[in-house]
Design a protein around this motif. Sequence first.
Motif, PDB file in Angstrom:
ATOM      1  N   HIS A   1     -15.908   5.556   3.073  1.00 28.86           N
ATOM      2  CA  HIS A   1     -15.644   6.730   2.251  1.00 28.86           C
ATOM      3  C   HIS A   1     -14.408   6.538   1.380  1.00 28.86           C
ATOM      4  O   HIS A   1     -13.515   5.731   1.685  1.00 28.86           O
ATOM      5  CB  HIS A   1     -15.425   7.966   3.134  1.00 28.86           C
ATOM      6  N   LEU A   2     -14.355   7.332   0.326  1.00 31.39           N
ATOM      7  CA  LEU A   2     -13.179   7.416  -0.528  1.00 31.39           C
ATOM      8  C   LEU A   2     -12.479   8.744  -0.248  1.00 31.39           C
ATOM      9  O   LEU A   2     -13.095   9.805  -0.337  1.00 31.39           O
ATOM     10  CB  LEU A   2     -13.594   7.333  -2.000  1.00 31.39           C
ATOM     11  N   TYR A   3     -11.210   8.669   0.104  1.00 31.88           N
ATOM     12  CA  TYR A   3     -10.442   9.856   0.493  1.00 31.88           C
ATOM     13  C   TYR A   3      -9.416  10.212  -0.590  1.00 31.88           C
ATOM     14  O   TYR A   3      -9.203   9.463  -1.539  1.00 31.88           O
ATOM     15  CB  TYR A   3      -9.700   9.601   1.807  1.00 31.88           C
ATOM     16  N   GLY A   4      -8.758  11.353  -0.404  1.00 35.38           N
ATOM     17  CA  GLY A   4      -7.655  11.777  -1.243  1.00 35.38           C
ATOM     18  C   GLY A   4      -6.607  12.471  -0.405  1.00 35.38           C
ATOM     19  O   GLY A   4      -6.929  13.105   0.603  1.00 35.38           O
ATOM     20  N   TYR A   5      -5.340  12.335  -0.791  1.00 35.52           N
ATOM     21  CA  TYR A   5      -4.205  12.938  -0.085  1.00 35.52           C
ATOM     22  C   TYR A   5      -4.117  12.471   1.373  1.00 35.52           C
ATOM     23  O   TYR A   5      -3.713  13.213   2.251  1.00 35.52           O
ATOM     24  CB  TYR A   5      -4.269  14.478  -0.140  1.00 35.52           C
ATOM     25  N   THR A   6      -4.535  11.239   1.614  1.00 37.79           N
ATOM     26  CA  THR A   6      -4.483  10.700   2.966  1.00 37.79           C
ATOM     27  C   THR A   6      -3.631   9.443   2.992  1.00 37.79           C
ATOM     28  O   THR A   6      -3.194   8.931   1.957  1.00 37.79           O
ATOM     29  CB  THR A   6      -5.898  10.347   3.490  1.00 37.79           C
ATOM     30  N   GLY A   7      -3.419   8.930   4.193  1.00 39.67           N
ATOM     31  CA  GLY A   7      -2.807   7.620   4.390  1.00 39.67           C
ATOM     32  C   GLY A   7      -3.713   6.811   5.315  1.00 39.67           C
ATOM     33  O   GLY A   7      -4.311   7.371   6.237  1.00 39.67           O
ATOM     34  N   VAL A   8      -3.852   5.523   5.047  1.00 33.68           N
ATOM     35  CA  VAL A   8      -4.661   4.639   5.888  1.00 33.68           C
ATOM     36  C   VAL A   8      -3.729   3.549   6.431  1.00 33.68           C
ATOM     37  O   VAL A   8      -3.227   2.713   5.681  1.00 33.68           O
ATOM     38  CB  VAL A   8      -5.827   4.018   5.106  1.00 33.68           C
ATOM     39  N   LEU A   9      -3.473   3.602   7.735  1.00 32.42           N
ATOM     40  CA  LEU A   9      -2.574   2.671   8.391  1.00 32.42           C
ATOM     41  C   LEU A   9      -3.389   1.693   9.227  1.00 32.42           C
ATOM     42  O   LEU A   9      -4.146   2.104  10.110  1.00 32.42           O
ATOM     43  CB  LEU A   9      -1.575   3.422   9.281  1.00 32.42           C
ATOM     44  N   THR A  10      -3.212   0.412   8.952  1.00 34.43           N
ATOM     45  CA  THR A  10      -3.959  -0.635   9.653  1.00 34.43           C
ATOM     46  C   THR A  10      -2.959  -1.655  10.203  1.00 34.43           C
ATOM     47  O   THR A  10      -2.114  -2.150   9.460  1.00 34.43           O
ATOM     48  CB  THR A  10      -4.944  -1.349   8.710  1.00 34.43           C
ATOM     49  N   VAL A  11      -3.050  -1.945  11.488  1.00 39.06           N
ATOM     50  CA  VAL A  11      -2.141  -2.917  12.100  1.00 39.06           C
ATOM     51  C   VAL A  11      -2.947  -4.086  12.636  1.00 39.06           C
ATOM     52  O   VAL A  11      -4.069  -3.934  13.118  1.00 39.06           O
ATOM     53  CB  VAL A  11      -1.287  -2.288  13.220  1.00 39.06           C
ATOM     54  N   PHE A  12      -2.362  -5.273  12.507  1.00 41.07           N
ATOM     55  CA  PHE A  12      -2.939  -6.497  13.040  1.00 41.07           C
ATOM     56  C   PHE A  12      -2.236  -6.806  14.359  1.00 41.07           C
ATOM     57  O   PHE A  12      -1.001  -6.798  14.429  1.00 41.07           O
ATOM     58  CB  PHE A  12      -2.754  -7.649  12.052  1.00 41.07           C
ATOM     59  N   ALA A  13      -3.021  -7.077  15.378  1.00 43.29           N
ATOM     60  CA  ALA A  13      -2.451  -7.201  16.730  1.00 43.29           C
ATOM     61  C   ALA A  13      -2.707  -8.576  17.316  1.00 43.29           C
ATOM     62  O   ALA A  13      -3.652  -9.264  16.953  1.00 43.29           O
ATOM     63  CB  ALA A  13      -3.042  -6.135  17.651  1.00 43.29           C
ATOM     64  N   ASP A  14      -1.843  -8.945  18.245  1.00 44.79           N
ATOM     65  CA  ASP A  14      -1.977 -10.178  18.986  1.00 44.79           C
ATOM     66  C   ASP A  14      -1.584  -9.893  20.428  1.00 44.79           C
ATOM     67  O   ASP A  14      -0.983  -8.868  20.725  1.00 44.79           O
ATOM     68  CB  ASP A  14      -1.068 -11.267  18.405  1.00 44.79           C
ATOM     69  N   SER A  15      -1.901 -10.776  21.342  1.00 43.60           N
ATOM     70  CA  SER A  15      -1.490 -10.656  22.734  1.00 43.60           C
ATOM     71  C   SER A  15      -0.372 -11.624  22.992  1.00 43.60           C
ATOM     72  O   SER A  15      -0.349 -12.730  22.454  1.00 43.60           O
ATOM     73  CB  SER A  15      -2.666 -10.947  23.675  1.00 43.60           C
ATOM     74  N   GLU A  16       0.566 -11.206  23.797  1.00 43.70           N
ATOM     75  CA  GLU A  16       1.676 -12.116  24.150  1.00 43.70           C
ATOM     76  C   GLU A  16       1.986 -12.033  25.623  1.00 43.70           C
ATOM     77  O   GLU A  16       1.476 -11.168  26.312  1.00 43.70           O
ATOM     78  CB  GLU A  16       2.904 -11.792  23.325  1.00 43.70           C
TER      79      GLU A  16
ATOM     80  N   VAL B   1      -1.689   2.170   3.117  1.00 38.34           N
ATOM     81  CA  VAL B   1      -2.123   2.658   1.809  1.00 38.34           C
ATOM     82  C   VAL B   1      -2.036   4.175   1.840  1.00 38.34           C
ATOM     83  O   VAL B   1      -2.729   4.821   2.630  1.00 38.34           O
ATOM     84  CB  VAL B   1      -3.553   2.207   1.476  1.00 38.34           C
ATOM     85  N   SER B   2      -1.187   4.724   0.989  1.00 36.69           N
ATOM     86  CA  SER B   2      -0.976   6.171   0.971  1.00 36.69           C
ATOM     87  C   SER B   2      -1.295   6.718  -0.410  1.00 36.69           C
ATOM     88  O   SER B   2      -1.182   6.017  -1.422  1.00 36.69           O
ATOM     89  CB  SER B   2       0.479   6.497   1.342  1.00 36.69           C
ATOM     90  N   CYS B   3      -1.696   7.969  -0.453  1.00 37.22           N
ATOM     91  CA  CYS B   3      -2.020   8.613  -1.729  1.00 37.22           C
ATOM     92  C   CYS B   3      -0.758   8.761  -2.583  1.00 37.22           C
ATOM     93  O   CYS B   3       0.322   9.076  -2.074  1.00 37.22           O
ATOM     94  CB  CYS B   3      -2.633   9.980  -1.470  1.00 37.22           C
ATOM     95  N   SER B   4      -0.905   8.551  -3.882  1.00 38.27           N
ATOM     96  CA  SER B   4       0.236   8.703  -4.782  1.00 38.27           C
ATOM     97  C   SER B   4       0.758  10.134  -4.771  1.00 38.27           C
ATOM     98  O   SER B   4       1.922  10.375  -5.096  1.00 38.27           O
ATOM     99  CB  SER B   4      -0.156   8.298  -6.202  1.00 38.27           C
ATOM    100  N   GLY B   5      -0.078  11.102  -4.362  1.00 33.88           N
ATOM    101  CA  GLY B   5       0.368  12.487  -4.255  1.00 33.88           C
ATOM    102  C   GLY B   5       1.196  12.763  -3.017  1.00 33.88           C
ATOM    103  O   GLY B   5       1.742  13.859  -2.857  1.00 33.88           O
TER     104      GLY B   5
ATOM    105  N   ALA C   1       3.403  -3.975   4.507  1.00 35.27           N
ATOM    106  CA  ALA C   1       3.272  -3.948   3.053  1.00 35.27           C
ATOM    107  C   ALA C   1       2.179  -2.945   2.708  1.00 35.27           C
ATOM    108  O   ALA C   1       1.329  -2.622   3.540  1.00 35.27           O
ATOM    109  CB  ALA C   1       2.931  -5.327   2.500  1.00 35.27           C
ATOM    110  N   GLY C   2       2.207  -2.453   1.469  1.00 38.94           N
ATOM    111  CA  GLY C   2       1.184  -1.510   1.057  1.00 38.94           C
ATOM    112  C   GLY C   2       1.495  -0.937  -0.303  1.00 38.94           C
ATOM    113  O   GLY C   2       2.413  -1.382  -0.994  1.00 38.94           O
ATOM    114  N   PHE C   3       0.726   0.088  -0.678  1.00 39.30           N
ATOM    115  CA  PHE C   3       0.925   0.680  -2.003  1.00 39.30           C
ATOM    116  C   PHE C   3       0.485   2.134  -2.006  1.00 39.30           C
ATOM    117  O   PHE C   3      -0.213   2.599  -1.094  1.00 39.30           O
ATOM    118  CB  PHE C   3       0.173  -0.127  -3.060  1.00 39.30           C
ATOM    119  N   PHE C   4       0.908   2.849  -3.048  1.00 40.32           N
ATOM    120  CA  PHE C   4       0.533   4.249  -3.241  1.00 40.32           C
ATOM    121  C   PHE C   4      -0.614   4.287  -4.247  1.00 40.32           C
ATOM    122  O   PHE C   4      -0.467   3.883  -5.397  1.00 40.32           O
ATOM    123  CB  PHE C   4       1.733   5.068  -3.708  1.00 40.32           C
ATOM    124  N   ALA C   5      -1.756   4.773  -3.770  1.00 39.06           N
ATOM    125  CA  ALA C   5      -3.029   4.571  -4.445  1.00 39.06           C
ATOM    126  C   ALA C   5      -3.527   5.811  -5.166  1.00 39.06           C
ATOM    127  O   ALA C   5      -3.040   6.925  -4.960  1.00 39.06           O
ATOM    128  CB  ALA C   5      -4.064   4.117  -3.411  1.00 39.06           C
ATOM    129  N   GLY C   6      -4.552   5.582  -5.989  1.00 36.19           N
ATOM    130  CA  GLY C   6      -5.242   6.677  -6.660  1.00 36.19           C
ATOM    131  C   GLY C   6      -6.361   7.251  -5.830  1.00 36.19           C
ATOM    132  O   GLY C   6      -7.093   8.146  -6.273  1.00 36.19           O
TER     133      GLY C   6
END
Length: 422
Positions: free
Chosen positions: A407-422, A365-369, A395-400
Motif C-alpha cells: 500500500h501507499l500511505y500518507g502522514y505515516t512513518g515506516v521503520l525497518t530494522v535489520f537484525a543479527d544474532s550475537e 521513511v517518514s512523511c514530509s508532513g 538512514a532515511g528520508f522524508f517522503a511524498g
Amino acid sequence: MKLFPCGHATHPRWRMAAALVLEQLRARMAQPEYASAPTLGLLYITDHYVNEARALLDHLSGELPGVTDWSGTVGVGVAANNAEYFDQPGLSVMLLDVPADQYRVFSGVAPLPTHRRNGGFAAHTALVHADGHTPELAQLLAEMAARTDTGYLFGGLSASRTTSVQFAVGGDGNMAGQGGAGGVFDAGLSGVAFGAGVALVSRVTQGCQPVSALHRITAAQNNLVLTLDDKPALDMLLDTLGVSLESDPQPALRKVRATLAGLVDAGEQPRGQRRMGHFGTDTRVRHIVGLDGLRRGVALADAVQAGMQLAFCQRNAAAARADLMRICAEIREELSPEELALAPDMPGRHAAPQTQRRICGAIYVSCSGRGGPHFGGPGAELHIVRHALGDVPLAGFFAGGEIAHHHLYGYTGVLTVFADSE
C-alpha cells in the motif's frame, strides 16, 4: 552481519558534505564492530543537491570502490540516527553488510524477475523508492509485492520541489542496459530486493487520529464518497465536525481543510491498534479534495468504492509520538525474546538464556508532513527512535508518501530494522 557504517552531513556545497560523510564512513569501517567491506550503499539527499545527483553518486562510487551497488532517492529532508536535515542541504549514507547473494538492486531498466530461475535469487522483501507521478503506481506496487515471497514492501515516494531522482546501480558500476542513465533515474520504481537470509523487522506508525467512528462506504463514484452507512457523506462529515456550511461557511471550510479521511479496503479485516482513538496499520490516510453540495458527497485524493471503510481524522502530534514509541517497543520486543525459559524436562530449573538479536542498521521513511516542528522541534522524531532503539546506524528520508506492505500511505512513518544474532 556487523553494524552498518553510516554518515551524514549538511553543507551548501555537496563536495564538502560528501567529504564529511566519507570521513565518518571510513572511521566506522575501521572499527571492529562495524562492517569493513560492505558492498551495498543507500544514498539519500535533500532536493538542494538534486542538480548534482549524478556527480554526487559518481564521487561516492569512486571514493568507495568496494561498494558496487547503490540505491536511494531524494527527499525534502533526510534522516540519520540522531538528526534530521529538513528543508536544508543534507546527505545521509548507510553501507549495508548484506551477503551479495542475498540482495538485488532493481530499476525500470533492470527489473526484479517475475519468477525465480534455476535456483537463483528469490526476493523475500523489497525496499522500494518510487516517483509519485508514475502512472498506475498502486498497481505497480501490487505487482512488485507479488514478485516477493512475503508480499512485503517498505520505502517511500521521492519528494522534491524540483526534479525527483532515484539512485540504482547494481554490480560493478552500471547496470547492463541503463545506458546514459548512469545510475540516476527520474521516474518509475527502483530499490533493493532482499533474500530470506536477511532478517528484518518493519512497522508502520500513523500520524493522524480518528475523530469519527469507522463507517462503511455504501455508495461511491470514482473518488467521490456519496454515502456512509447509507447516509449522505457530506452530512456525516459536517456532523462529525459540528459545523454548518449554510450558517457559518468560512469556519466550517477551515475545519474541513484540516480534516482527512482514513480508508480501509473492502473485504480487508482491520488490523493493528484501534483502541483509544488510534488507527491500525491497514488504514491509509487521504486528503479531502472537494465537497459536492448537490449530491452531498465528499471527494478524496484516491479512488473509493462501496464496501470500503472510512473514518474522518486529523493530524495529531501527541498521537504520532505515542504511536512511534509503540512501534519501537514492538520492534524491541520482537528482537529481545524472554531471556530465561523453563527447561522442558527439568521443572523448576531454567534453560540457557536465549540469544538476543542485535540491530545492525535501520531505515526510516517518514512523511514530509511529519518532519520539522510537528514532533516538537528539529530532530525530535529521530530522537524518539534513538531513545527507544539506542544509538543504532540509521538512514532515511522524508517522503511524498510512504510504502508498506503493498500500500501507499500518507502522514505515516515506516521503520525497518535489520537484525543479527550475537
